[in-house]
Design an enzyme around this catalytic site. Structure first.
Site, PDB file in Angstrom:
ATOM      1  CD  GLU A  51      40.078  38.546  44.274  1.00 27.23           C
ATOM      2  OE1 GLU A  51      40.296  40.027  43.905  1.00 27.23           O
ATOM      3  OE2 GLU A  51      39.169  37.800  44.229  1.00 27.23           O
ATOM      4  CD  GLU A  72      36.702  40.427  41.171  1.00 31.41           C
ATOM      5  OE1 GLU A  72      36.889  41.362  41.343  1.00 31.41           O
ATOM      6  OE2 GLU A  72      37.141  40.251  39.827  1.00 31.41           O
TER       7      GLU A  72
END
Length: 452
Positions: A357, A175
């Site tokens: 995720e 991320e």
């Protein structure tokens, strides 16, 4: 959320053969032992000690104590039937000063993690960077310093040389858009800088580090499968005004395209290209755009954006519609947008996708009998995994799914108030209790594996 209408057994049987199921964690969020066996501080150790930056003054000092309790955690994963364990190595545990001398005890710890994961019949998926930059590097500029990209490559080489005989799946960054936007333009994350030039430099240098890291891993690990994890989700104007549309367009460029576009397409998105020009040296984009083997996707729900002139770039986080379904922490639930994202990403980047995720926060705690029922999470997972199955039917090349998260853990600025785990952790006693969602996920995986 209403009750699921699809059983885990039925859902599991719907996925193609070879689909991989797993769970994800990250070093700072679960390990603890922040000052043991030679580890030095990361930028998050420092941030946790600044008053008001983390709810309740929480820190990652102990977290889930995975550093000492990893055998129990890996045994629980084995019991669930997981095929993949995605974890991160802590840069300051392996290179306490970020560069130079290697810490043998840090490498030894991850040796134990890798070996135990393999012995449990799971594939270790190693993420090199999940937000915990060594504080020693931050003190010489961190990601704002172009040299940090090369320090990262040196760190990647140490990891690859030590674990490459056993670990074949690598993730460079987790991320990047999140930690750069929140850390360099909004003060929602470490290092808490608010400066346009710093944000743009950090963005470019992380991209450069990714490309250098891919080359190091490719050269060092025979048969390596390499990718990067991006948080991609639709950005929607909070209300349909020109100002909000402009804000949403710029946030979309930073959030969804500033990293995967240069890494996979060789260019920055049009909205950012001119802004990035001062920091892009000759040959940089070729060094960034290196062949990857998969696209890692973290996805939770859409972002509702609004114009906010008080923020550095003029965009801010808006509120979802009043009638939108939401998780306990207010994140909107739109599984159909997960389907669309998977299909769109397949078309745009033409890489196999692993969902690295996906999950939700719920506030469930053990009842009087010690049982943790979390029906909201089961409904969420049912909806999103069903949406993923639809995406595959619609042409998305999705190869695996890793739930976030294995354990309730330290959730950055939220501290320990938000619980994403399929395993409950009592942060006083550190007792682990598998939740009802753990058993649900176990049943889904078993049904898929039984299909053959």
């Amino acid at each position: 959320m209403t009750e699921p209408v699809v059983s885990p057994q039925e859902l599991g049987r719907g996925f193609p053969a070879g689909f991989r199921w797993g769970a994800s964690t990250s070093a700072y969020q679960i390990e603890g032992a922040v000052a043991e066996d030679g580890r030095k501080p990361s930028i998050w150790d420092i941030r946790c000690r600044i008053k008001g930056k983390v709810n309740n003054g929480d820190t990652g000092d102990i977290a889930c104590d995975h550093y000492h309790r990893y055998p129990e955690d890996i045994a629980l994963m084995r019991d669930a039937g997981l095929q993949v364990y995605r974890f991160s190595t802590a840069w300051p545990r392996i290179l306490p000063r970020g560069r130079g001398a290697v810490n043998p005890a840090g490498l030894d710890f991850y040796d134990r993690i890798v070996d135990a994961t393999l012995e449990a019949g799971m594939e270790p998926w190693l993420c090199l960077y999940h937000w915990d930059l060594p504080q020693a590097l931050e003190e010489v500029g961190g990601w704002v310093n172009r040299d940090c990209a090369f320090w990262f490559a040196d760190y990647a080489a140490v990891v690859a040389q030590r674990f490459g005989d056993r670990v074949k799946h690598y993730i460079t960054f987790n991320e990047s858009s999140v930690f750069t936007i929140f850390g360099y333009s909004m003060d929602w994350a470490a290092p808490g800088i608010i400066d346009k030039a710093a944000h743009l430099k950090a963005t470019h240098h992380v991209n450069l580090a990714h490309g250098l890291g891919v080359d190091v891993l490719r050269d060092s690990v025979k048969g390596a499968s390499i990718g990067c994890v991006h948080n991609n989700q639709r950005v929607i104007p909070e209300t349909d005004t020109p100002e909000n549309r402009t804000a949403a367009t710029l946030l979309d460029a930073f959030w969804n395209h500033a990293f995967p576009d240069p890494q996979n397409l060789g260019h920055y998105p049009p909205q950012l290209a001119e802004l990035m020009e001062p920091y892009v040296q000759a040959g940089d984009l070729a060094r960034i755009c290196r062949p990857c083997d998969f696209f890692g996707l973290n996805h939770y729900g859409p972002i509702f954006a609004k114009a906010d002139p008080k923020n550095l770039w003029g965009f801010g986080w808006g509120s979802p519609p009043e009638d939108a379904p939401k998780t306990d922490m207010g994140w909107p639930i739109f599984p159909e947008m997960f389907t669309e994202e998977l299909v769109d990403l397949t078309r745009r980047y033409r890489l196999p996708i692993y969902v690295t995720e996906n999950g939700c926060n719920t506030g469930d705690v053990p009842d009087a009998a010690g049982v943790v029922n979390d029906p909201k999470r089961i409904v969420f997972l049912t909806r999103y995994i069903t949406a993923m199955l639809k995406a595959i039917a619609d042409g998305a090349d999705v190869r695996g799914y890793m739930v976030w998260s294995l354990l309730d853990n330290f959730e950055w600025g939220s501290g320990y108030g938000n619980r994403f785990g399929i395993i409950h952790v009592d942060f006083e006693t550190l007792k682990r209790t598998p939740k009802a969602s753990f058993r649900w996920y176990k049943d889904l995986i078993a049904a898929h594996r039984a299909k053959g």
